[in-house]
Design an enzyme around this catalytic site. Sequence first.
Site, PDB file in Angstrom:
ATOM      1  N   LYS A 115       0.842  -1.244  -0.042  1.00 49.51           N
ATOM      2  CA  LYS A 115       0.012  -0.145   0.089  1.00 49.51           C
ATOM      3  C   LYS A 115       0.780   1.203  -0.047  1.00 49.51           C
ATOM      4  O   LYS A 115       0.547   2.374  -0.521  1.00 49.51           O
ATOM      5  CB  LYS A 115      -0.958  -0.177   1.127  1.00 49.51           C
ATOM      6  CG  LYS A 115      -2.009  -1.036   1.062  1.00 49.51           C
ATOM      7  CD  LYS A 115      -2.905  -0.917   1.988  1.00 49.51           C
ATOM      8  CE  LYS A 115      -3.941  -2.082   2.161  1.00 49.51           C
ATOM      9  NZ  LYS A 115      -5.066  -2.114   3.116  1.00 49.51           N
ATOM     10  N   LYS A 217      -5.997 -10.082  -7.535  1.00 46.73           N
ATOM     11  CA  LYS A 217      -7.428 -10.211  -6.722  1.00 46.73           C
ATOM     12  C   LYS A 217      -8.362  -9.146  -7.126  1.00 46.73           C
ATOM     13  O   LYS A 217      -8.283  -8.237  -7.532  1.00 46.73           O
ATOM     14  CB  LYS A 217      -7.032  -9.898  -5.182  1.00 46.73           C
ATOM     15  CG  LYS A 217      -7.994 -10.227  -4.255  1.00 46.73           C
ATOM     16  CD  LYS A 217      -7.234 -10.009  -2.872  1.00 46.73           C
ATOM     17  CE  LYS A 217      -8.366 -10.226  -1.821  1.00 46.73           C
ATOM     18  NZ  LYS A 217      -8.081  -9.990  -0.432  1.00 46.73           N
ATOM     19  N   LYS A 220     -11.954  -3.530  -5.024  1.00 46.61           N
ATOM     20  CA  LYS A 220     -12.907  -2.332  -4.974  1.00 46.61           C
ATOM     21  C   LYS A 220     -12.434  -1.035  -5.943  1.00 46.61           C
ATOM     22  O   LYS A 220     -12.982  -0.326  -6.491  1.00 46.61           O
ATOM     23  CB  LYS A 220     -13.110  -1.865  -3.877  1.00 46.61           C
ATOM     24  CG  LYS A 220     -13.734  -2.794  -2.669  1.00 46.61           C
ATOM     25  CD  LYS A 220     -13.854  -2.076  -1.465  1.00 46.61           C
ATOM     26  CE  LYS A 220     -14.203  -3.087  -0.153  1.00 46.61           C
ATOM     27  NZ  LYS A 220     -14.275  -2.764   1.256  1.00 46.61           N
TER      28      LYS A 220
END
Length: 355
Positions: A115, A217, A220
């Site tokens: 991240k 994966k 969103k």
Amino acid sequence: MPSFQPLVFSGVQPTGNLHLGNYLGAIRRFVALQDSHDCIYCVVDLHSITAQLVHDDLAGQTRAITAAFLAAGIDPEKHIVFNQSRVMQHAELAWIFNCVARIGWMNRMTQFKDKAGKDRENASLGLLAYPSLMAADILVYRATHVPVGEDQKQHLELTRDIATKFNNDFSDRIGQLGAGVDMTVGDERVNGFFPLTEPLIEGTATRVMSLRDGMKKMSKSDPSDLSRINLTDDADTIAKKIKKAKTDPEPLPSELEGLEARPEADNLVGIYAGLSDRSRESVIAEFGGQQFSVFKPALAELAVEKLAPIASEMRRIMADPAYVDAVLRNGGERAAVRAEATMKTVREIIGFVGD
């Protein structure tokens, strides 16, 4: 000596639309666990600000996650559903755990590296330390089990490390206060205040991949809405997305091993297995040797059957925000009672002076 009472805790971040991966990997299992466990399910809104401080509608997203919980079948009367920021003890215990955890432990967290990217110096302190908050979320209720995906196993291992260090560092004080619980660690019986929480990793589709790239994966944040099936999608949209899902030109294999070098095919088989509560082997036994022109319509029909009612119920619940807020308020009050019971003892163990 008393033992830890079985308790399941888990949470979902209110960031973006919930999708099929969230449903198969988490929410559907949350529903099933209600029948066998005492459960606490949390919308972790404090976690949502670690990577992105300012949100367009954090309150709306929090209500949407709650609506998804309820629409999928979680019972907020028998179990607890609340948003994390309502219960201040999460943040209080997280600070204590920041002092228990070691910087080296945090630096090894794979998700922080992912991240933060290359500009790690510009990442928030919250992003680095949020595994401590995750540990606090779990241990402020002394939860014994957490349903997690493969990508969260490292964080649960850190939670166990934090619990172990706290138990060891304060072992004498825990004993003096009679606050310990007898438990087995490896082959040894030990006495500790916090449990070593166990992961619940099960099911045929705990990791659902993108419909556009079987190596990524389902997310969103993917810019392509065709990469995921949102829980708010209607029947036509669900069918369209499955029809457009990336595949290869070969028919489905007759043996499970034939999926190993075919990520998109493997993903669709896994989704079918997850939605139908069947094994991958069973799906291959039925559809092996057939073209995707046969398999995709069957998968679309199954997905619409399972997901469209949830989407409809979500929309109904979200149209009544006062009801959603009442669920969160009630759940927060009940959660706070449990959390404060833990923190009262933690403060005594550490030596904080209070009332």
